[in-house]
Write an enzyme that holds these catalytic residues in place. Structure first.
Site, short mmCIF file in Angstrom:
data_model
loop_
_atom_site.label_atom_id
_atom_site.label_comp_id
_atom_site.label_asym_id
_atom_site.label_seq_id
_atom_site.Cartn_x
_atom_site.Cartn_y
_atom_site.Cartn_z
N GLY A 1 0.81 -1.22 0.00
CA GLY A 1 0.00 0.00 0.00
C GLY A 1 0.84 1.26 0.00
N THR A 2 2.08 1.15 -0.45
CA THR A 2 3.02 2.28 -0.48
C THR A 2 2.47 3.45 -1.30
OG1 THR A 2 4.62 0.48 -0.73
CG2 THR A 2 5.48 2.73 -0.79
N THR A 3 1.95 3.14 -2.47
CA THR A 3 1.48 4.18 -3.39
C THR A 3 0.34 4.98 -2.74
OG1 THR A 3 1.87 2.52 -5.10
CG2 THR A 3 0.77 4.54 -5.80
N TRP A 4 -0.54 4.27 -2.10
CA TRP A 4 -1.69 4.91 -1.41
C TRP A 4 -1.19 5.80 -0.27
CZ3 TRP A 4 -5.88 1.66 1.65
CH2 TRP A 4 -7.00 2.46 1.87
N SER B 1 -0.33 -9.67 -4.64
CA SER B 1 -0.07 -8.40 -5.33
C SER B 1 1.35 -8.40 -5.91
CB SER B 1 -0.23 -7.26 -4.31
OG SER B 1 -0.04 -6.02 -4.93
N HIS C 1 11.71 0.89 0.95
CA HIS C 1 11.38 -0.51 1.24
C HIS C 1 12.48 -1.12 2.13
CE1 HIS C 1 7.94 -0.59 -1.27
NE2 HIS C 1 8.53 -0.72 -2.42
N ARG D 1 -3.96 -2.27 -9.16
CA ARG D 1 -4.52 -3.52 -9.71
C ARG D 1 -5.96 -3.66 -9.27
NH1 ARG D 1 -4.94 -9.05 -8.47
NH2 ARG D 1 -4.48 -8.53 -6.31
N LYS D 2 -6.19 -4.14 -8.03
CA LYS D 2 -7.56 -4.35 -7.55
C LYS D 2 -7.86 -3.52 -6.31
CE LYS D 2 -9.60 -8.84 -8.53
NZ LYS D 2 -9.80 -10.19 -7.98
P1 A3P Z 1 -3.37 -5.18 -5.29
O1 A3P Z 1 -2.34 -5.74 -6.21
O2 A3P Z 1 -3.84 -6.15 -4.26
O3 A3P Z 1 -4.51 -4.55 -6.02
P2 A3P Z 1 2.38 -0.77 -3.40
O4 A3P Z 1 1.83 0.60 -3.58
O5 A3P Z 1 3.07 -0.98 -2.09
O6 A3P Z 1 3.16 -1.20 -4.57
O7 A3P Z 1 1.12 -1.73 -3.29
C1 A3P Z 1 0.29 -1.94 -4.40
C2 A3P Z 1 -1.05 -2.43 -3.91
O8 A3P Z 1 -1.80 -1.33 -3.38
C3 A3P Z 1 -1.87 -2.99 -5.05
O9 A3P Z 1 -2.70 -4.00 -4.46
C4 A3P Z 1 -2.65 -1.77 -5.49
O10 A3P Z 1 -3.81 -2.05 -6.24
C5 A3P Z 1 -2.99 -1.16 -4.13
N1 A3P Z 1 -3.32 0.27 -4.21
C6 A3P Z 1 -2.72 1.22 -4.98
N2 A3P Z 1 -3.30 2.40 -4.79
C7 A3P Z 1 -4.30 2.22 -3.89
C8 A3P Z 1 -5.27 3.09 -3.31
N3 A3P Z 1 -5.32 4.37 -3.64
N4 A3P Z 1 -6.14 2.55 -2.42
C9 A3P Z 1 -6.09 1.25 -2.09
N5 A3P Z 1 -5.20 0.37 -2.62
C10 A3P Z 1 -4.30 0.85 -3.52
#
Ligand code: A3P
Length: 316
Positions: free
Chosen positions: A70-73, A157, A127, A282-283
């Protein structure tokens, strides 16, 4: 001796001294074991450099995570919280820039952050495990926010991401069983995940004012509460007036999966290393692992979670 030379020398010495069982291939790419953790070759030198040389400012904010937690979030949320008086949601840089370009990785091989002109506070992500952070981060008053995630969802993921990385349409799909076996043995970027999670978990208990430990699932359950919690922890609490005006809801909506996934920059843009920004969206669901893991995989993972986290009262 210059810092670059020192890092090069250390890098060479580490590589020379690796035992055969401290080198692995994941999806055909080399990974090395260093001070208890697996690091992808392409990040190895820059990780050592960040570990040795990164000097934190007292008001820096560092967003830490295992990949795919959930890094991006978290980047979108924290950027929006601390910059909310500069940018209205309709004018947010997030509408045009991927969060990874707004909050760079400390260990980025392109040292992208050296080119960014930072506003205060400086926002970074990593990370890197807590155990490998630079002494300067650990001893300064800079704040760390860690986001963790149920490792089964994180794993799925990560598997999808690795299958697509680095955008080669002809790449062979990564074998799920083999990838899972390696993951359970701790062999994945920044792994073992349990040592990564526990490093930040323990540090957050020891220094709750410095490290905030979040769970992806908690954010999904109540994002408003967690936005306020983040703001307070970072020293940017919402005023009553802001709450009345609905600023928390605006940030929550701007950073929601559905919104962010559909911004043109995240649908069609590219991040460094040629990665499509769309790979980060992704999802965005909790529990997707149920669609992919076999009962025996789940049993193995549950055992592992009990064994590693049970005594620490940490559940996912
Ligand atoms: P999924 O592959 O289960 O959908 P990271 O940002 O650490 O790379 O993690 C990516 C995961 O966070 C992916 O999970 C992605 O879809 C999910 N993600 C990205 N943006 C998000 C948001 N705004 N809210 C909730 N989940 C999010």
């Amino acid at each position: 001796m210059s810092k670059v030379k020192e890092v090069d020398d250390e890098f060479e010495a580490i590589l020379e001294n690796l035992e055969p069982n401290e080198k692995e291939l994941i999806n055909g790419k080399p990974y090395y074991y260093h001070q208890g953790f697996w690091i992808a070759e392409f990040l190895f030198r820059s990780t050592i450099s960040a570990q040795r040389n990164f000097v934190a400012h007292e008001d820096d904010i560092i967003l830490a995570s295992c990949p795919k937690s959930g890094t991006t979030w978290l980047k979108a949320l924290v950027f929006s919280i601390v910059n909310r008086t500069r940018f209205a949601p309709t004018d947010s840089p997030l509408l045009k820039v991927n969060p990874h370009d707004l909050v760079p990785f400390l260990e980025s091989p392109s040292r992208i952050f050296e080119k960014i002109v930072f506003d205060q506070p400086r926002l970074f992500s990593t990370h890197m495990p807590h155990q490998l952070l630079s002494l300067s981060i650990k001893t300064s008053d800079s704040k760390i926010v860690y986001i963790s995630r149920n490792p089964m969802d994180q794993f799925i993921s990560y598997w999808f991401y690795t299958c697509k990385f680095p955008n080669d349409p002809n790449a062979e799909p990564v074998d799920l069983e083999d990838f899972f076996d390696k993951f359970c043995r701790g062999i994945h970027n920044s792994g073992p995940f349990w040592d990564h999670v526990l490093g930040y978990w323990k540090a957050s208990l020891e220094r709750p004012h410095k490290i905030l430990f979040l769970k992806y699932e908690e954010l999904k359950k109540d994002i408003g509460f967690n936005i306020k919690r983040l703001a307070k922890f970072l020293g940017f609490p919402f005023s009553e007036e802001e709450e009345r005006r609905g600023v928390v809801e605006e940030i929550s909506t701007l950073c929601s999966f559905e919104k962010m996934k559909n911004f043109d920059v995240n649908k069609n843009g590219h991040w460094t290393l040629g990665i499509s920004n769309s790979l980060f969206f992704r999802k965005g669901e909790v529990g997707d692992w149920k669609n992919f893991l076999t009962p025996s995989m789940v049993e193995r993972m549950e055992k592992l979670l009990q064994e590693k986290f049970g005594e620490h009262n940490l559940t996912f």
